[in-house]
Enzyme design. Structure first.
Site, short mmCIF file in Angstrom:
data_model
loop_
_atom_site.label_atom_id
_atom_site.label_comp_id
_atom_site.label_asym_id
_atom_site.label_seq_id
_atom_site.Cartn_x
_atom_site.Cartn_y
_atom_site.Cartn_z
CB CYS A 64 -8.57 9.10 6.16
SG CYS A 64 -10.60 8.55 5.84
CD GLU A 70 -11.06 9.91 -1.87
OE1 GLU A 70 -10.54 10.58 -0.88
OE2 GLU A 70 -12.21 10.18 -2.47
P1 NAD Z 1 -1.34 1.71 2.47
O1 NAD Z 1 -1.11 2.79 1.38
O2 NAD Z 1 -0.24 0.92 3.03
O3 NAD Z 1 -2.13 0.70 1.64
C1 NAD Z 1 -3.26 0.80 0.73
C2 NAD Z 1 -3.50 -0.28 -0.05
O4 NAD Z 1 -2.73 -0.35 -1.15
C3 NAD Z 1 -3.30 -1.60 0.44
O5 NAD Z 1 -4.45 -2.47 -0.32
C4 NAD Z 1 -1.91 -2.16 -0.03
O6 NAD Z 1 -1.84 -3.28 -0.06
C5 NAD Z 1 -1.88 -1.56 -1.25
N1 NAD Z 1 -0.45 -1.21 -1.83
C6 NAD Z 1 0.74 -1.32 -1.18
N2 NAD Z 1 1.69 -0.80 -2.04
C7 NAD Z 1 1.16 -0.92 -3.17
C8 NAD Z 1 1.85 -0.58 -4.53
N3 NAD Z 1 2.99 -0.35 -4.68
N4 NAD Z 1 0.94 -0.56 -5.56
C9 NAD Z 1 -0.40 -0.63 -5.39
N5 NAD Z 1 -1.06 -0.90 -4.32
C10 NAD Z 1 -0.29 -1.04 -3.10
O7 NAD Z 1 -2.44 2.29 3.51
P2 NAD Z 1 -3.22 1.64 4.59
O8 NAD Z 1 -2.00 1.50 5.61
O9 NAD Z 1 -3.90 0.34 4.12
O10 NAD Z 1 -4.28 2.47 4.96
C11 NAD Z 1 -4.04 3.81 5.90
C12 NAD Z 1 -4.10 4.82 4.97
O11 NAD Z 1 -5.15 5.05 4.06
C13 NAD Z 1 -3.97 6.27 5.97
O12 NAD Z 1 -3.09 7.16 5.22
C14 NAD Z 1 -5.36 6.81 5.72
O13 NAD Z 1 -5.23 8.14 5.75
C15 NAD Z 1 -5.48 6.27 4.07
N6 NAD Z 1 -7.14 6.43 4.02
C16 NAD Z 1 -7.70 7.37 3.24
C17 NAD Z 1 -8.73 7.52 3.08
C18 NAD Z 1 -9.42 8.75 2.11
O14 NAD Z 1 -10.60 8.50 1.85
N7 NAD Z 1 -8.78 9.65 2.00
C19 NAD Z 1 -9.60 6.68 3.70
C20 NAD Z 1 -9.19 5.66 4.56
C21 NAD Z 1 -7.92 5.68 4.83
#
Ligand code: NAD
Length: 525
Positions: A277, A243
């Site tokens: 999002c 997502e």
């Molecule tokens: P992010 O990608 O920076 O981090 C998301 C999660 O992934 C965090 O828990 C982080 O610690 C973890 N992570 C980071 N590097 C990783 C790796 N190499 N392997 C595994 N996990 C890792 O995103 P964010 O800043 O926390 O959230 C914002 C983003 O999420 C925005 O792009 C937003 O659009 C998206 N989002 C999407 C939805 C949806 O349902 N489509 C919902 C909410 C947020």
């Protein structure tokens, strides 16, 4: 942010209130060994849980729902303190949707997990009865973002648990306390502690969880991280749901209600300080209403109350962290440098604290600007005019993302026809975002916005593997298609194929005659 407490010791995460900068707590990060051991613990407990009745699992969800309902204000306040969103908004967009998702699971789990008969039309197989069984994967890993730090992992966890899985959750490093709160509520509801675990850590902890012996990963986060998660998962063929980010367009047609659409645009772009999002990341307005629409948005934005969301009247809180603020600043400044007209905001509100950005309205943006192509994730409403429905669809689809879109019109069939042409996982007519609060509605994206679905029945489907069970009702008969091939068998089979599939009646009947004896072969081995 995680910090090395001291050389050689486990890293810790200090959780902060983004409105005040106050440190809320310091939590130890799980080491890689601890994460793997946690998954192992969940793996050992899961078969017992799978063996319980659906009613027993539903009972846990009912108690969870009751606890959450009763403690809703405390939960909302914690979400406000750690994620910054106004407490009132936390109630509506986090607590409410989780209560509703729990209700969906409670009401639908029995039906969803019932065996599904698979009728078939092949008369050669008429002595067989088939049905589908939905089985849990085992251990589901969940990696969650900070922007909906309660509802996203909670909805996924409830679906995973009710279908018989165990869960290991890695919450965002910016919102670990909210992840822990979900754990607390589940334990108070009587869930076996071995079935749900929160591992605290930054990205590397997520990477370790992904590499650990989980059976499926439900990842929510940015497209950049999602791509890395997808690549790693592909190497071991681990099933994933991704997502990811969005760049949701809002299209205001020339027959839309301007008053309603402008209020919608302001809420859709500014709620959760624009860090949503599903949102309004781009707005296209028919040229005939363009200036009046901008004026209404400008006036409504001027009335927004910005501040620490713990105050009950605050509408726009702080942004989550400095990096996010910088992204917004860079995109807004770039748009202005390329000719966008700034009508409101466009600056930090340093008098409120270090994480506040003023609700911003930009006109005359173009799709070539970074602001219209990259995810902004801040309180910014960029608006551009269009002249025809055709152009609006082209502009809306001109994006690498495809999470959601909204169309605003007084004519439902016109809106539905346009919705069919928009490349996005969700298209709403005359509203945006709120379908996230409909537990039955699936959530997920097209294009770079992700793979798979959460929420609703399609979300439950992601938590189970589907097994086809086939029962032979004539176990004492050798099958005519088994060994013992001969010229006669070949002719009979040819006739049988004509009987089944020829369109002409005469060929069909001749085929039936030629195939006589096929089902009474005496030479099969
Ligand atoms: P992010 O990608 O920076 O981090 C998301 C999660 O992934 C965090 O828990 C982080 O610690 C973890 N992570 C980071 N590097 C990783 C790796 N190499 N392997 C595994 N996990 C890792 O995103 P964010 O800043 O926390 O959230 C914002 C983003 O999420 C925005 O792009 C937003 O659009 C998206 N989002 C999407 C939805 C949806 O349902 N489509 C919902 C909410 C947020």
């Amino acid at each position: 942010m995680a910090t090395e407490a001291k050389i050689g010791a486990a890293a810790t995460i200090v959780s902060h209130n983004p409105a005040t900068g106050e440190a809320l707590a310091e939590l130890p990060c799980a080491t890689p060994e601890e994460i793997v051991a946690t998954v192992q613990r969940a793996r050992e407990a899961q078969p017992r849980w799978q063996g319980t009745s659906v009613s027993q699992r539903i009972d846990v969800l009912r108690r969870f729902q009751e606890q959450l309902r009763a403690q809703r204000d405390d939960v909302a306040r914690l979400i406000c303190r750690e994620a910054g969103k106004p407490a009132a908004e936390a109630l509506a967009t986090e607590v409410l949707v989780v209560l509703d998702a729990a209700e969906f699971c409670i009401r639908n789990a029995h039906r969803f997990l019932r065996n599904i008969p698979v009728p078939h039309g092949n008369i050669a197989m008429k002595a067989k009865r088939g049905h589908l069984v939905r089985e849990p994967y085992g251990v589901i890993g969940i990696i969650a973002p900070w922007n909906y730090p309660f509802s996203i992992p909670a909805i996924e966890t409830l679906g995973a648990l009710v279908t018989g899985n165990a869960v290991v959750l890695k919450p965002s490093e910016f919102t670990p306390l909210i992840g822990k709160e979900l754990e607390r509520l589940l334990l108070v509801a009587g869930l076996d502690p071995a079935l749900f675990h929160v591992v605290v850590g930054e990205g590397p902890a997520g990477a370790t969880l992904l590499d650990s012996p989980i059976d499926k990963m439900i990842f929510t986060g940015s497209a950049a991280t999602g791509r890395r998660v997808g690549e790693t998962a592909a190497r071991r063929l681990l099933p994933v749901v991704l997502e990811l980010g969005g760049k949701d367009p809002m299209i205001v047609l020339d027959d839309a209600n301007l008053e309603v659409a402008s209020s919608g645009a302001v809420w859709g772009a500014m709620m959760n300080a624009g860090q949503t999002c599903l949102s309004v990341e781009r707005c296209y307005v028919h040229r005939s209403m363009y200036e009046p629409f901008l004026e209404k948005c400008r006036a409504k934005i001027a009335k927004l109350r910005v501040g620490n969301g713990i105050g009950s009247e605050v509408e726009v809180g702080p942004m989550i962290h400095e990096r996010q603020l910088r992204t917004v600043e860079v995109q807004v400044n770039d748009a202005i440098a390329h000719g966008a007209r700034l009508l409101a905001g466009g600056k930090r509100l340093t008098e409120l604290g270090s994480s506040f950005y003023a609700p911003t309205l930009l006109a005359d943006v173009t799709n070539g600007m970074r602001l219209m192509q990259e995810e902004t994730f801040g309180p910014v409403l960029p608006v551009a005019p269009f002249d025809s429905d055709e152009e609006a669809v082209r502009l809306a689809n001109d994006s690498d993302f495809g999470l959601a879109a909204s169309i605003w019109t007084g004519n439902r069939s016109r809106g539905e026809a346009m919705a069919a042409r928009i490349k996005a996982g969700t298209v709403m007519l005359n509203d945006m975002i709120s379908c996230f609060g409909i537990a039955e509605a699936p959530h997920g994206g097209f294009k770079q916005s992700g793979i798979g679905r959460t929420h609703g029945e399609l979300g439950l489907q992601e938590m189970v593997q589907t097994k086809y069970i086939d029962i032979d009702l004539a176990p004492s008969i050798r099958k005519p298609w088994w060994f013992g091939y001969s010229r006669q068998y070949q002719e009979q089979m040819g006739g049988f194929l004509d009987f089944l599939f020829a369109r002409k009646l005469s060929v069909k009947l001749r085929g039936a005659l030629r195939s006589i004896g096929l089902f009474r072969r005496s030479n099969s081995v």
